[in-house]
Structure formats: structure tokens, C-alpha cells
Design a protein around this motif. Structure first.
Motif, PDB file in Angstrom:
ATOM      1  N   THR A 267       0.856  -1.179   0.000  1.00 33.77           N
ATOM      2  CA  THR A 267       0.000   0.000   0.000  1.00 33.77           C
ATOM      3  C   THR A 267       0.889   1.225   0.000  1.00 33.77           C
ATOM      4  O   THR A 267       1.727   1.400   0.887  1.00 33.77           O
ATOM      5  N   LEU A 268       0.709   2.056  -1.016  1.00 30.89           N
ATOM      6  CA  LEU A 268       1.407   3.326  -1.128  1.00 30.89           C
ATOM      7  C   LEU A 268       0.332   4.402  -1.153  1.00 30.89           C
ATOM      8  O   LEU A 268      -0.503   4.425  -2.064  1.00 30.89           O
ATOM      9  N   GLY A 269       0.327   5.260  -0.147  1.00 33.19           N
ATOM     10  CA  GLY A 269      -0.730   6.256  -0.055  1.00 33.19           C
ATOM     11  C   GLY A 269      -2.052   5.580   0.227  1.00 33.19           C
ATOM     12  O   GLY A 269      -2.207   4.889   1.231  1.00 33.19           O
ATOM     13  N   ASP A 270      -2.998   5.757  -0.686  1.00 28.16           N
ATOM     14  CA  ASP A 270      -4.334   5.170  -0.527  1.00 28.16           C
ATOM     15  C   ASP A 270      -4.589   3.991  -1.459  1.00 28.16           C
ATOM     16  O   ASP A 270      -5.713   3.495  -1.541  1.00 28.16           O
ATOM     17  N   ASP A 271      -3.552   3.542  -2.171  1.00 23.99           N
ATOM     18  CA  ASP A 271      -3.773   2.536  -3.216  1.00 23.99           C
ATOM     19  C   ASP A 271      -2.883   1.311  -3.043  1.00 23.99           C
ATOM     20  O   ASP A 271      -1.777   1.400  -2.514  1.00 23.99           O
ATOM     21  N   GLU A 272      -3.392   0.180  -3.514  1.00 23.94           N
ATOM     22  CA  GLU A 272      -2.637  -1.063  -3.534  1.00 23.94           C
ATOM     23  C   GLU A 272      -1.832  -1.138  -4.820  1.00 23.94           C
ATOM     24  O   GLU A 272      -2.353  -0.858  -5.904  1.00 23.94           O
ATOM     25  N   TYR A 273      -0.574  -1.511  -4.682  1.00 22.00           N
ATOM     26  CA  TYR A 273       0.320  -1.680  -5.819  1.00 22.00           C
ATOM     27  C   TYR A 273       0.833  -3.107  -5.840  1.00 22.00           C
ATOM     28  O   TYR A 273       1.105  -3.686  -4.779  1.00 22.00           O
ATOM     29  N   VAL A 274       1.008  -3.657  -7.024  1.00 23.02           N
ATOM     30  CA  VAL A 274       1.657  -4.948  -7.167  1.00 23.02           C
ATOM     31  C   VAL A 274       3.127  -4.696  -7.479  1.00 23.02           C
ATOM     32  O   VAL A 274       3.464  -3.799  -8.254  1.00 23.02           O
TER      33      VAL A 274
END
Length: 193
Positions: free
Chosen positions: A94-101
Motif C-alpha cells: 500500500t502506497l498512499g491510498d492505493d494497492e500496488y503490485v
């Protein structure tokens, strides 16, 4: 919100992106400038430091960030100096408010990761892909042109054509036609002698 804390720095450094939100994260620490004061101008605290890779220009400020904010450091290889926790290929962060792969993308360096959020339309490409058909160098230790091409092609196939933002390890980010820059880098890497 994504802020490049290295913007305007006249020193040998990578970009250092502060991603604020629910989980405030620094993507790469940069080197040779006071990143801590630049973080403190925007937020009170940082929850984690996430690395695209461990070349000195990306991790030079790592000790200062750890000391100032008491954060853990996440990267592909927990055996690398300063890395506390591993992020596996296809792992999520999680970076900020979003999920990243996290996509393991060697070729520039063995521990290189790119971070992609389909929901946010954002790619952190580290030193793999750059705007206007540029791509990571392979003349350093652990660099390999064939592997780099495979990594770029993997990202190209994984990222949506409506990519909104491309954040790179050096130079300006791209927020218009971002996917076309991924395509250009892929084409150039395959065909540049």
C-alpha cells in the motif's frame, strides 16, 4: 498525492517520491540532499520506505530517513544493506491510498522492482523505463541487456493502456499518454544496438 522530493536538486541522486495518504510511504530515498527536511515540509511522519532497487543514488539517504522517522525499509532482497523486509514478486504494497503490485524486473540491477496500481493508474518504474524511449543502463554490475528487455516487456504486457502516471528513477514524471512511453522504451530496448 505523489511528490518528487528530489525535484530541483542539483546533486547525484535518484528521484524520491513521497506518496501520502492512508499509508504515507517514501519510494526510494535518493542521495546527497536533505530528504528529511523535504519530507517534513509536507507530512509529519512516514510509515515505510520502499525501494525500487539498492543502487547508491537510490539509497544514499536511507540511514537519515530511518533515523528521522524510525521506519522499516522494504525491498526485493532482505540481504541487501539496509533492507529490513522482502517484497516478493507479485506481492502487494500500500502506497498512499492505493494497492500496488510489485513486479520483479531485473536487468538494470538484480533486486529491481517496479510498482503498479491498476486502480490508481500509476507505475513507479525505477530505473527500468524512462520517458521518450529511454531505458535503464546495463553496463553496471548485475546489468544484463537481455534480462532488461524481458523485464520491460513484462511491464508493458502488465500495465494498462490507459496508464495515467509514469514515475521514473531520474528525470521528470509523465502524466500524458504515459503508456506510450512504456511502449517506446520496449521498442527502443529491443532495437537499439
Amino acid at each position: 498525492m505523489i511528490h518528487n522530493l528530489a525535484a530541483g536538486v542539483q546533486a547525484f541522486t535518484s528521484n524520491a517520491f513521497l506518496v501520502d495518504g492512508e499509508r504515507t510511504v517514501l519510494v526510494d530515498a535518493g542521495a546527497n540532499f536533505d530528504v528529511v527536511s523535504r519530507v517534513e515540509e509536507r507530512v509529519d511522519d512516514v510509515d515505510a520506505l520502499v525501494l525500487t532497487h539498492t543502487h547508491p543514488d537510490h539509497v544514499g539517504n536511507l540511514p537519515d530517513v530511518v533515523e528521522a522517522f524510525g521506519v522499516d525499509v522494504w525491498g526485493f532482497d532482505p540481504e541487501a544493506d539496509g533492507v529490513d523486509h522482502a517484497i516478493a514478486d507479485e506481492g502487494t504494497v500500500t502506497l498512499g491510498d492505493d494497492e500496488y503490485v510489485a513486479l520483479h524486473t531485473p536487468g538494470h540491477k538484480d533486486d529491481h522492482l517496479c510498482f503498479y496500481s491498476a486502480g490508481a493508474g500509476v507505475l513507479f518504474a525505477g530505473d527500468l523505463i524512462f520517458p521518450n524511449g529511454s531505458f535503464g543502463r546495463t553496463d553496471l554490475e548485475e546489468g544484463d541487456r537481455g534480462t532488461l528487455i524481458e523485464s520491460i516487456e513484462r511491464v508493458e504486457s502488465r500495465v494498462s493502456g490507459d496508464l495515467g502516471e509514469l514515475h521514473v528513477g531520474h528525470g521528470p514524471s509523465v502524466s500524458r499518454n504515459a503508456y506510450s512511453h512504456v511502449e517506446l522504451a520496449s521498442e527502443a530496448a529491443r532495437h537499439t544496438p
